[in-house]
Write an enzyme that holds these catalytic residues in place. Sequence first.
Site, PDB file in Angstrom:
ATOM      1  N   TYR A 145     -39.542  96.943 -28.314  1.00  0.00           N
ATOM      2  CA  TYR A 145     -39.027  98.223 -27.815  1.00  0.00           C
ATOM      3  C   TYR A 145     -38.345  99.019 -28.933  1.00  0.00           C
ATOM      4  O   TYR A 145     -38.706 100.156 -29.220  1.00  0.00           O
ATOM      5  CB  TYR A 145     -38.049  97.998 -26.665  1.00  0.00           C
ATOM      6  CG  TYR A 145     -37.465  99.281 -26.119  1.00  0.00           C
ATOM      7  CD1 TYR A 145     -38.203 100.090 -25.256  1.00  0.00           C
ATOM      8  CD2 TYR A 145     -36.184  99.698 -26.477  1.00  0.00           C
ATOM      9  CE1 TYR A 145     -37.673 101.280 -24.759  1.00  0.00           C
ATOM     10  CE2 TYR A 145     -35.653 100.870 -25.995  1.00  0.00           C
ATOM     11  CZ  TYR A 145     -36.395 101.661 -25.139  1.00  0.00           C
ATOM     12  OH  TYR A 145     -35.872 102.844 -24.660  1.00  0.00           O
TER      13      TYR A 145
ATOM     14  N   LYS B 191     -39.566 102.437 -30.990  1.00  0.00           N
ATOM     15  CA  LYS B 191     -38.747 103.653 -30.936  1.00  0.00           C
ATOM     16  C   LYS B 191     -38.333 104.101 -32.336  1.00  0.00           C
ATOM     17  O   LYS B 191     -38.248 105.301 -32.616  1.00  0.00           O
ATOM     18  CB  LYS B 191     -37.515 103.409 -30.059  1.00  0.00           C
ATOM     19  CG  LYS B 191     -37.819 103.246 -28.576  1.00  0.00           C
ATOM     20  CD  LYS B 191     -38.423 104.500 -27.973  1.00  0.00           C
ATOM     21  CE  LYS B 191     -38.502 104.421 -26.460  1.00  0.00           C
ATOM     22  NZ  LYS B 191     -39.056 105.657 -25.843  1.00  0.00           N
TER      23      LYS B 191
ATOM     24  N   SER C 163     -34.701 106.154 -28.753  1.00  0.00           N
ATOM     25  CA  SER C 163     -33.660 105.336 -28.119  1.00  0.00           C
ATOM     26  C   SER C 163     -32.600 104.987 -29.153  1.00  0.00           C
ATOM     27  O   SER C 163     -32.874 104.936 -30.358  1.00  0.00           O
ATOM     28  CB  SER C 163     -34.269 104.043 -27.569  1.00  0.00           C
ATOM     29  OG  SER C 163     -33.267 103.103 -27.208  1.00  0.00           O
TER      30      SER C 163
ATOM     31  N   GLY D  81     -44.025 111.843 -18.381  1.00  0.00           N
ATOM     32  CA  GLY D  81     -43.044 111.070 -17.626  1.00  0.00           C
ATOM     33  C   GLY D  81     -41.996 111.972 -16.994  1.00  0.00           C
ATOM     34  O   GLY D  81     -40.837 111.597 -16.830  1.00  0.00           O
ATOM     35  N   GLY D  82     -42.411 113.163 -16.615  1.00  0.00           N
ATOM     36  CA  GLY D  82     -41.481 114.202 -16.163  1.00  0.00           C
ATOM     37  C   GLY D  82     -40.887 114.001 -14.791  1.00  0.00           C
ATOM     38  O   GLY D  82     -39.985 114.755 -14.402  1.00  0.00           O
TER      39      GLY D  82
ATOM     40  N   ASN E 219     -41.843 111.937 -23.443  1.00  0.00           N
ATOM     41  CA  ASN E 219     -40.852 111.104 -22.776  1.00  0.00           C
ATOM     42  C   ASN E 219     -41.457 109.856 -22.143  1.00  0.00           C
ATOM     43  O   ASN E 219     -40.743 108.879 -21.889  1.00  0.00           O
ATOM     44  CB  ASN E 219     -40.131 111.953 -21.709  1.00  0.00           C
ATOM     45  CG  ASN E 219     -39.265 111.120 -20.798  1.00  0.00           C
ATOM     46  OD1 ASN E 219     -38.233 110.607 -21.198  1.00  0.00           O
ATOM     47  ND2 ASN E 219     -39.696 110.970 -19.547  1.00  0.00           N
TER      48      ASN E 219
END
Length: 263
Positions: free
Chosen positions: A170, A174, A147, A17-18, A95
């Site tokens: 979510y 995380k 997160s 996800g860079g 990421n």
Amino acid sequence: MENNIFSLENKTIIITGGSGHLGSSMAESFVKYGARVYLASRNNDKNADFSRYLANKYKTDVFYIKMDTNNSSSVKEAINHIMLKEKKIDVVVNNAYNGKTGEMLTGTESDWMSSYDGSIHSTYRVIKEVLPIMVSQKSGSIINIASMYGVVSPNPYIYGESGQNSPPHYGSAKAAIIHFTKYLAGHFGKEGIRVNCISPGPFPNEQTQQHQKEFMAQLCEKNPMGRIGKPEELQGIAVLLASDASSYITGQNICVDGGWTIW
């Protein structure tokens, strides 16, 4: 940068996800400090555009590769390709995230499962391929992105009618990443591998900032520093954990949240 403990010269870094909202800022910091950076995600066009931007800005090579972290074969193929070229992998930043929105009562089991697949399961797939390489090298740094909602639960009252409510899957996914980080640090520290976690706080994207003014005000009011985070504020911790400056840091979850999780 020889005498700079934050130098990333000669380090090969993969960031999934860079080219995304937060990943792009961390990726830029790695390039800035001298690393050979591979942007890895499903969106090769976006990767290509961002790699050209960084290459032009810093006058160096920046690489990109297609990697679908939801697919084990895609991850394996990408890692093998990088190893053939670089012969080593020094740092991996997990990421990438893809998941569904939704509420507990209205969300589906499919929403739940797909969000886990694009979070903790994706992190597992990448680490599963990279870890044997790092064990063989007797060195490596793995940085997982979790997160603040893996640490604390979202307060439903700050979301109002914004539609930005954090879904139940979510935060729980995380939180799993944070625990997985600690597990890996405990089991592979003697192999010379460090594993740490960064938990960003409120870093809403540009679209949310522009169209959700009331929600943005609520986020700022909740935060001890009275504001949201800027993507570039993740650069310092990312470089620290990737570099030799953090040579005795492992198994940690570091919240970059303006103090959000103190309450």
